[in-house]
Design an enzyme around this catalytic site. Sequence first.
Site, PDB file in Angstrom:
ATOM      1  N   GLY A   1      -7.454  14.263   4.064  1.00  0.00           N
ATOM      2  CA  GLY A   1      -6.771  12.965   4.062  1.00  0.00           C
ATOM      3  C   GLY A   1      -5.926  12.711   5.300  1.00  0.00           C
ATOM      4  O   GLY A   1      -5.199  11.720   5.363  1.00  0.00           O
TER       5      GLY A   1
ATOM      6  N   LYS B   1       1.614   2.872  20.644  1.00  0.00           N
ATOM      7  CA  LYS B   1       2.966   3.428  20.599  1.00  0.00           C
ATOM      8  C   LYS B   1       3.504   3.654  22.017  1.00  0.00           C
ATOM      9  O   LYS B   1       4.687   3.441  22.283  1.00  0.00           O
ATOM     10  CB  LYS B   1       2.953   4.726  19.806  1.00  0.00           C
TER      11      LYS B   1
ATOM     12  N   GLU C   1      11.377   0.195  13.874  1.00  0.00           N
ATOM     13  CA  GLU C   1      11.462   1.649  14.022  1.00  0.00           C
ATOM     14  C   GLU C   1      10.235   2.362  13.471  1.00  0.00           C
ATOM     15  O   GLU C   1       9.766   3.358  14.017  1.00  0.00           O
ATOM     16  CB  GLU C   1      12.731   2.160  13.321  1.00  0.00           C
TER      17      GLU C   1
ATOM     18  N   GLY D   1       0.836  -1.198   0.000  1.00  0.00           N
ATOM     19  CA  GLY D   1       0.000   0.000   0.000  1.00  0.00           C
ATOM     20  C   GLY D   1       0.867   1.243   0.000  1.00  0.00           C
ATOM     21  O   GLY D   1       1.898   1.292  -0.677  1.00  0.00           O
ATOM     22  N   VAL D   2       0.439   2.233   0.766  1.00  0.00           N
ATOM     23  CA  VAL D   2       1.143   3.522   0.790  1.00  0.00           C
ATOM     24  C   VAL D   2       2.611   3.349   1.204  1.00  0.00           C
ATOM     25  O   VAL D   2       3.513   3.901   0.576  1.00  0.00           O
ATOM     26  CB  VAL D   2       0.430   4.496   1.769  1.00  0.00           C
TER      27      VAL D   2
ATOM     28  N   ARG E   1      -3.119  -8.087  -1.605  1.00  0.00           N
ATOM     29  CA  ARG E   1      -4.485  -8.605  -1.640  1.00  0.00           C
ATOM     30  C   ARG E   1      -5.099  -8.454  -3.021  1.00  0.00           C
ATOM     31  O   ARG E   1      -5.876  -9.272  -3.462  1.00  0.00           O
ATOM     32  CB  ARG E   1      -5.346  -7.869  -0.597  1.00  0.00           C
ATOM     33  N   ARG E   2      -4.732  -7.354  -3.701  1.00  0.00           N
ATOM     34  CA  ARG E   2      -5.326  -7.102  -5.030  1.00  0.00           C
ATOM     35  C   ARG E   2      -4.249  -7.223  -6.105  1.00  0.00           C
ATOM     36  O   ARG E   2      -3.562  -6.254  -6.417  1.00  0.00           O
ATOM     37  CB  ARG E   2      -5.956  -5.706  -5.045  1.00  0.00           C
TER      38      ARG E   2
ATOM     39  N   VAL F   1       6.623   3.372  15.454  1.00  0.00           N
ATOM     40  CA  VAL F   1       6.381   4.523  16.324  1.00  0.00           C
ATOM     41  C   VAL F   1       6.887   5.800  15.666  1.00  0.00           C
ATOM     42  O   VAL F   1       8.065   5.918  15.356  1.00  0.00           O
ATOM     43  CB  VAL F   1       7.069   4.347  17.694  1.00  0.00           C
TER      44      VAL F   1
ATOM     45  N   GLU G   1      -8.796   9.034   8.707  1.00  0.00           N
ATOM     46  CA  GLU G   1      -9.431   7.985   7.920  1.00  0.00           C
ATOM     47  C   GLU G   1     -10.943   8.093   8.031  1.00  0.00           C
ATOM     48  O   GLU G   1     -11.466   8.780   8.915  1.00  0.00           O
ATOM     49  CB  GLU G   1      -8.948   6.622   8.423  1.00  0.00           C
TER      50      GLU G   1
END
Lengths: 429, 429
Positions: free
Chosen positions: A188, A206, A130, A14-15, A47-48, A133, A191
């Site tokens: 953005g 965290k 790393e 993803g991102v 997943r996609r 957090v 969420e």
Amino acid sequence: MRTRPLKVALLGCGVVGSEVARIMTTHADDLAARIGAPVELAGVAVRRPDKVREGIDPALITTDATALVKRGDLDVVVEVIGGIEPARTLITTAFEHGASVVSANKALLAQDGAALHAAAEEHGKDLYYEAAVAGAIPLIRPLRESLAGDKVNRVLGIVNGTTNFILDKMDSTGAGYQEALDEATALGYAEADPTADVEGFDAAAKAAILAGIAFHTRVRLDDVHREGMTEVTAADFASAKEMGCTIKLLAICERAEDGASVTARVHPAMIPLSHPLASVRGAYNAVFVESDASGRLMFYGPGAGGSPTASAVLGDLVAVARNRINGTTGPGESAYAALPVSPMGEVVTRYHISLDVADKPGVLAQVATVFAEHGVSIDTVRQQGKDGEASLVVVTHRASDAALGGTVEALRKLDTVRGVASIMRVEGE
Amino acid sequence: MRTRPLKVALLGCGVVGSEVARIMTTHADDLAARIGAPVELAGVAVRRPDKVREGIDPALITTDATALVKRGDLDVVVEVIGGIEPARTLITTAFEHGASVVSANKALLAQDGAALHAAAEEHGKDLYYEAAVAGAIPLIRPLRESLAGDKVNRVLGIVNGTTNFILDKMDSTGAGYQEALDEATALGYAEADPTADVEGFDAAAKAAILAGIAFHTRVRLDDVHREGMTEVTAADFASAKEMGCTIKLLAICERAEDGASVTARVHPAMIPLSHPLASVRGAYNAVFVESDASGRLMFYGPGAGGSPTASAVLGDLVAVARNRINGTTGPGESAYAALPVSPMGEVVTRYHISLDVADKPGVLAQVATVFAEHGVSIDTVRQQGKDGEASLVVVTHRASDAALGGTVEALRKLDTVRGVASIMRVEGE
């Protein structure tokens, strides 16, 4: 330089994952020079599978993450799926099949860190995280290594960018919570379902991780006292301003004054404008670490986002790869101190309490008596009358959360107290 | 846990060394748990053996540092003597006789880092020096490890506490340089001979070390352009305030925009009040690191002092000891990029220039022509008349230091320019 490449598998694209893959490709020469061997992207579990992923060889894409981590020829598995399952099983399976793991999974680490560390140690592998957090901000490594010869007494920080964006917006524009949240969502920063952020679950995970490393003690998510920031009002910000403060959602990990226990908590709190954390704007994160010898250190930077989180993941990847080449592992879990984690009632701090009271003589005396009976010493009181009603703003000296709770319960029973408008802790003084 | 202790020798027992010895003794159990083996103070080399040193067994004290590092049974030598010799010879001798080294010696690392790293590598030993830059603030380790998968483009920081104390005092009280220096001396923030601090030698050494690590390129002290801050005046601070700025002594390490070279420099500069470095007060240090993926990170804390520096030394000591037990070493020098270090003339930044000029028509046109002829574009001009004389304050757009130098030289030759009152770079925008 070693010529056989280190094989890296990516779980999740993803991102963060796509940015990790991009940097691994575009900065391959630099990474090879810094590690002492080339790194090769050996597989990417998604997943996609039909989504176009620029710069990634389609032959590397698979939907079978389990088969990928069982290949047996992987050096490092990078887990950026998030959540508890299937991430947990995939990580332990990776260890069993010979790979070290770099993870950005705060929820999993906060819930099952001890078991994952044990699995890593059992198989002689590394577990680095790393990125779990505060995004790109180096925190785990400085706490675990740079401060390894010091005694950390407190970690105090803004570790969730979404809530900091919302609170900053409320502070600077006078907006209410919902209005600020709507703007964060539109931009953005929040969420569609903002629960994990605004209710403090993300920050609590965290806090558990940071407290565990700082105090060499196992601290789980359940040990962290958590209060969200959905009930912070524009009126609270007005009160904070009158005190020369602002309001931040803070993660606070503390060693008790006698050194025999620790606490970890997440809640909104007033903090003086003169404190460096007060000027942390927008979605930035910042963490104060207070130690015996080093004094007060602050670490500041972008706490989330694809690129910053990928930077943290790649820093870990380089470290784990170097360890792999040297046939060693980095420092594992350090929980030798095994200090008890005290409940919230034992936390000692200051409080700002707004009461709606009857506007008649003797009310202040009654209220003050209740504070005194519970051993909570008052620092300042401000009384404000308005049409037969009055408000009373009390700021206390340091007292335990239990004593303050008892005080508030007794205050609610007074006929002259119409309501407790707000209670907010005051930190960072 | 391993029961045979790791043997540590201490070279120097002043402000930092005595604190290292104290923490090693009082926190022995913690250090043993974190390292996986006890550490033993095996010897302390000092110049004045008769001085009473609380908590250190007198039998460990020696004046023969050379014999100490030649013992052959040492695991780690901690060098906190400072200066070039005898520190350099003692460190290389320590490597030759089997010990790894932890050093706080910025001058030596900046001058001879490459040779010392080569000696460490030749003997398969570690050379760690977190304490050499910005005291307790973790900087070397984050740059070398946390950002190992990122591309650092700029390091911008306040790395000298003495000069920051003086400049902060000038800013907040309107005091002149000498007055502020006298106060710093009286309070123990400045040494009797403040040259190394106020002339920027100390900051330049740190800039060389930081640039080397950030850019994977050897940068020596001689490569760093250095200007001290003894000529900063109260008038400069007044000018800075008018621009919404303050003045800081900055260490700036930059990758050129084309990526093909780097620069490193230390000089006083104006910086906007909105920049986080502007609010770094007193003797504190803070360093901004700007990278491709992680964006802007800041590290803040006490930049000097016995305890903070000892904290950094002990963090390194734990890391080196762990490596020792694992039979490995940490990352050594990384200079593979070998980028050329460009001279100051190629640095591109903005400038604030105050000119004393004749108060008559046409002066501004003359001055503006000189800037244009040298390709330096003007952002703003402010003209102020006073009794036949006038001052002209010019703020430029970004231009090379060489172009600015040529401009100033030409300005001095104009009949209408009586003098160039000050030239100051503007950074952090």
